[in-house]
Scaffold this motif. Structure first.
Motif, short mmCIF file in Angstrom:
data_model
loop_
_atom_site.label_atom_id
_atom_site.label_comp_id
_atom_site.label_asym_id
_atom_site.label_seq_id
_atom_site.Cartn_x
_atom_site.Cartn_y
_atom_site.Cartn_z
N GLU A 165 -15.91 -1.05 -14.90
CA GLU A 165 -15.03 -0.38 -13.95
C GLU A 165 -13.95 0.40 -14.63
N SER A 166 -13.48 -0.03 -15.77
CA SER A 166 -12.35 0.63 -16.38
C SER A 166 -12.56 0.76 -17.88
N GLY A 167 -11.48 1.08 -18.56
CA GLY A 167 -11.56 1.29 -20.00
C GLY A 167 -11.54 2.75 -20.30
N ALA A 168 -10.53 3.19 -21.06
CA ALA A 168 -10.40 4.61 -21.32
C ALA A 168 -11.53 5.14 -22.17
N SER B 141 -6.95 3.44 -3.73
CA SER B 141 -6.51 4.67 -4.40
C SER B 141 -6.13 4.40 -5.85
N ASP B 142 -6.53 3.23 -6.38
CA ASP B 142 -6.18 2.88 -7.76
C ASP B 142 -6.75 3.87 -8.76
N PHE B 143 -7.87 4.52 -8.43
CA PHE B 143 -8.45 5.49 -9.37
C PHE B 143 -7.56 6.73 -9.52
N LEU B 144 -6.54 6.86 -8.67
CA LEU B 144 -5.58 7.95 -8.79
C LEU B 144 -4.28 7.51 -9.47
N SER B 145 -4.22 6.26 -9.91
CA SER B 145 -2.96 5.72 -10.44
C SER B 145 -2.54 6.35 -11.76
N SER B 146 -3.51 6.87 -12.53
CA SER B 146 -3.19 7.38 -13.87
C SER B 146 -3.52 8.86 -14.03
N ILE B 147 -3.51 9.60 -12.92
CA ILE B 147 -3.73 11.04 -12.97
C ILE B 147 -2.56 11.71 -13.68
N THR C 243 -5.94 3.27 -15.39
CA THR C 243 -7.36 3.55 -15.18
C THR C 243 -7.73 4.83 -15.94
N ARG C 244 -9.03 5.11 -16.03
CA ARG C 244 -9.49 6.20 -16.88
C ARG C 244 -9.24 7.61 -16.33
N TYR D 11 -14.02 5.25 -11.52
CA TYR D 11 -13.28 4.48 -12.52
C TYR D 11 -13.82 4.70 -13.93
N ASN D 12 -14.96 5.37 -14.07
CA ASN D 12 -15.50 5.72 -15.38
C ASN D 12 -15.38 7.21 -15.67
#
Length: 648
Positions: free
Chosen positions: A60-63, A349-355, A237-238, A322-323
Motif C-alpha cells: 500500500e505504501s512506501g516511497a 483521502s489519505d492518498f492526497l496527504s503528501s501531495i 504516502t507515495r 498508494y503506489n
C-alpha cells in the motif's frame, strides 16, 4: 497565544500524530503480492467505484519499492547535491528559521507584493510572505539551460522547449523555484507549451525525490554514516503530484507531453490507457470555435482518475493510488474516489496527504462543470492521514509531521481568464512559503469590444445598485423585472408579420435562470410574452424545438444559459435583440452572442435601427467586465457616478 506556545505547536502535532498511529504500526510492513483465490464482494465494490485503479494486490505504501531499486546503480544519481537547487531549498532542506518566519507571516496574512516585468499586454505580481527583506532575488531564466534539471531531462527539455518567450519568462522562474502560480493568460495556442513546462517540472520533482530516497536507502543499508543519522526524505504516502484536468482527452494530452519530455523504455498498460482515454480529434467541423474544439474534441468524458508510477526505465499506467507518483483526475472523478460511493466509513483521502505539486489545467472549463468539486478536492489535500499505510515515520520530513505540508505544496493553475472563484482559490489554498505569482492579461487594448467585428449595433451597459455581494442576486432580479421586462413587453411586432421580437436573454448562472424561467411562467407581467428555454439540462430535442419556435416568431423571448452555450455553441437564428442578465465570464461568449444579431442583419431578417444589446452589471463584476470593455473603462464603469454606458 504567546511566542512560546507558537513554538511548541509542532511538537504537540508530532506527538499527537504518533499516538494516533500506535495501534497501526504493527501492520505497517508492506504486504507481499499474492494471488487472490477467493471471490471478495468488498473488492468487487471497490473496483466498481474506482475502475481506474490497478487490479493487483500491491504494497500500500512506501516511497520506493523493490521494482524502483532495479537498475538504480545505473541512474544519474552521481549528481552532486546543489545547495542552490530550488528542490533543496524548498523541499529537501528548508532552512528552519526562515521556514518558521514565513509560516508566521502567512498566519498573520502578511504578504509583500512586487510587480514582475513581462510583455506589454500582461500584468504580473509576485507575493512573498513576510517583509521586503524576506523576498529572495529573482533569477532570470531565459532557456532550459538555466534550470536545475536531472540529467535524463536536459536533452529533451532543450529540444522541446529551448528558449522561453517574454511571457513565459515571467512565470518559469516562479514554477521552477516552487512558487505557486495562477496563470490567467492560457490560450489554445500557448497550451502545448504550458503542458510541456508543467510536465518537465513535475517529472524533475519526482525523479529528484525518488533518487534522494534511493541514495538514502543505500546509506542506511550499508551503514555508511552514524546510526543516529536521520534521512528525512519522504511524506506519509507515495503520491506527490496531482494533476486536475477537464476531460479524458486532456489527460491523454498531458500524458503525451510527459512521455515526450522523458523517453521511457517501457510503458506498461499503455494500450489500455489509449483505449480508455484517447479518441481521434475529428468530431467537429471548423465552424466551431477553436477553444470549444480543444475542450470537447476526442474523449470528452469528465469523470476519471488514474495513477501513474515511475521507475528508472518504466512508466506504469493504472497503478493503485498508494503506489503511484502521479494522480491524474477530473475533480468529479477524484471526489467520487474519495467518497467511495457515499459511505462515510469508507471515505479515504489519505492518498492526497503528501501531495507536493498540484497542476490544474483549463480551470475556466473546469468551472463550467461544478466548482464545488474543486473546492472539495483542495479541502482534502495535505490532511494528516487517518491510517499509517506502512509509513516509516523516521523518514518523514519534519514539516509533514508538524502539519505544515499545505504551505510547502506548490500549486500551478492555468486558466483562460480569472474569475472570483479562481481568485478565492488563489487566496485561500495557494499559501506557499516560497510565494505565489498571479499573471493575467491587460485588457486595455485587447478587450472584446475592440477586437470583435464592428457591427454598429447599439450596446448599452447599465449598472444597478447592489448593497452587498450576498444580496446581489436579489438586486439584479429586481432591476431586471422592473426595468427590462416592461421594455420587452412594449416592443412592437414586426410590420411584415414575419418572425417575432427576437429577444435572447443570456443568463450566466443556472440558479438565476430557474428564477427567471419561473417568473416568466407565473407572473402576470409576462403573461402576454411567449418564451422558450435553452439550458444545459434541457434535452437536445426540446432545445431544437425552442430554437425553431424562436426563429419563426412563435416565441418572442428565448432564455439561454451560459453553460448551454459552453457545451454546444449553436448558431441561433432569429436573434434581433440581446439582454445580458450578467456579463459573461468568458468574453468570447459576449462576442458570439452579439454575433447572432450580426448574422440576422446579414440575412436581412432585421433592420439595424431595431437591434440593440443591453447588459446588466454590478460593481462586483469588474473582472468579467474588463475583459469585454477594457481595463480602464471597467474601472470607470464600476466606480464612477454614471450608471449607463453606450457603445457602438
Amino acid at each position: 497565544m504567546s511566542e512560546e506556545e507558537v513554538e511548541q505547536q509542532p511538537v504537540r502535532a508530532f506527538n499527537a500524530l504518533l499516538e494516533a498511529f500506535k495501534q497501526s504500526e504493527s501492520d505497517s510492513k508492506p504486504k507481499k503480492k499474492r494471488r487472490k483465490l477467493e471471490h471478495s464482494p468488498d473488492r468487487e465494490e471497490s473496483e466498481r467505484l474506482s475502475p481506474d485503479l490497478e487490479e493487483e494486490d500491491e504494497a500500500e505504501s512506501g516511497a520506493v519499492d523493490e521494482e524502483d531499486m532495479n537498475g538504480a546503480e545505473d541512474e544519474d544519481m552521481d549528481e552532486d547535491e546543489d545547495s542552490t537547487d530550488p528542490f533543496e531549498v524548498h523541499f529537501a532542506n528548508p532552512e528552519g528559521n526562515e521556514l518558521s518566519r514565513r509560516l508566521k507571516a502567512i498566519a498573520k496574512n502578511q504578504w509583500t507584493t512586487k510587480k514582475i516585468d513581462t510583455d506589454a499586454h500582461s500584468k504580473c505580481i509576485l507575493q512573498i510572505p513576510g517583509t521586503d527583506e524576506d523576498a529572495p532575488p529573482r533569477r532570470k531564466i531565459r532557456s532550459t539551460k538555466d534550470l536545475k534539471l536531472k540529467n535524463r531531462l536536459v536533452e529533451t527539455g532543450e529540444e522541446i522547449l529551448s528558449s522561453f518567450s517574454s511571457s513565459e519568462q515571467s512565470i518559469v522562474p516562479a514554477i521552477f523555484n516552487y512558487q505557486s502560480v495562477l496563470y490567467g493568460s492560457r490560450t489554445v495556442k500557448n497550451a502545448p507549451r504550458l503542458r510541456h513546462i508543467a510536465a518537465l517540472h513535475a517529472l524533475n520533482h519526482i525523479f529528484k525525490t525518488r533518487d534522494r530516497i534511493i541514495k538514502n536507502n543505500a546509506k542506511v543499508s550499508t551503514a555508511q554514516d552514524d546510526s543516529d543519522a536521520e534521512y528525512r526524505d519522504q511524506g506519509f504516502t507515495r503520491p506527490k503530484v496531482l494533476i486536475l484536468l477537464e476531460t479524458k482527452q486532456s489527460c491523454a494530452r498531458f500524458v503525451q507531453a510527459m512521455t515526450e519530455i522523458c523517453h521511457f523504455e517501457q510503458q506498461e498498460n499503455k494500450k489500455r490507457f489509449l483505449d480508455s482515454y484517447y479518441l481521434p480529434e475529428e468530431k467537429f467541423t471548423d465552424d466551431k470555435p477553436e477553444d470549444f474544439r480543444e475542450i470537447f474534441e476526442g474523449n470528452d468524458e469528465n469523470e476519471f482518475r488514474i495513477g501513474l508510477k515511475f521507475t528508472r526505465k518504466t512508466v506504469k499506467f493504472f497503478s493503485k493510488f498508494y503506489n503511484s507518483d502521479f494522480i491524474l483526475a477530473s475533480p468529479l472523478g477524484l471526489r467520487r474516489a474519495i467518497e467511495a460511493g457515499g459511505d462515510p466509513k469508507k471515505k479515504d483521502s489519505d492518498f492526497l496527504s503528501s501531495i507536493e505539486l498540484v497542476i490544474m489545467d483549463q480551470a475556466d472549463a473546469i468551472q463550467m462543470q461544478n466548482w464545488e468539486h474543486v473546492e472539495y478536492v483542495f479541502e482534502h489535500l495535505n490532511l494528516q492521514p487517518k491510517d499509517a499505510h506502512g509509513c516509516d515515520f523516521s523518514r518523514v520530513r519534519n514539516w509533514y509531521l508538524d502539519g505544515q505540508s499545505k504551505h510547502l505544496r506548490q500549486t500551478l493553475l492555468f486558466s483562460a481568464y480569472i474569475t472570483p472563484e479562481i481568485n478565492n482559490l488563489f487566496k485561500v489554498h495557494m499559501q506557499n512559503v516560497s510565494g505565489r505569482l498571479k499573471h493575467h492579461p491587460d485588457y486595455t487594448n485587447t478587450n472584446i469590444l475592440q477586437t470583435m467585428p464592428n457591427l454598429s449595433i447599439r450596446q448599452t451597459f447599465t449598472r444597478y445598485d447592489s448593497p452587498s455581494i450576498l444580496s446581489d442576486p436579489d438586486a439584479r432580479f429586481k432591476f431586471f423585472t422592473t426595468a427590462i421586462v416592461p421594455m420587452i413587453t412594449k416592443l412592437p411586432k414586426p410590420s411584415d408579420g414575419k418572425g417575432g421580437q427576437g429577444v435572447l436573454v443570456f443568463i450566466p448562472s443556472y440558479h438565476d435562470y430557474t428564477r427567471i424561467r419561473n417568473y416568466f411562467a407565473a407572473s402576470t407581467a409576462t403573461e402576454n410574452i411567449s418564451f422558450g428555454n435553452m439550458s444545459e439540462y434541457v434535452d437536445p430535442t426540446s432545445q431544437r424545438r425552442a430554437r425553431s419556435h424562436f426563429m419563426t416568431g412563435r416565441h418572442s423571448v428565448l432564455l439561454y444559459t451560459g453553460r448551454a452555450h459552453h457545451f454546444t455553441r449553436p448558431q441561433i437564428r432569429g436573434v434581433k435583440r440581446v439582454v445580458f442578465y450578467g456579463v459573461p465570464e468568458n468574453p468570447i461568449f459576449y462576442e458570439e452572442v452579439v454575433g447572432f444579431i450580426g448574422a440576422s442583419l446579414g440575412r436581412g431578417e432585421v433592420e439595424k435601427r431595431d437591434t440593440w444589446v443591453k447588459a446588466l452589471f454590478s460593481k462586483y463584476e469588474a473582472l468579467s467586465l474588463e475583459r469585454v470593455v477594457g481595463t480602464e473603462r471597467a474601472k470607470r464603469m464600476v466606480g464612477g457616478r454614471d450608471d449607463v454606458f453606450d457603445f457602438t
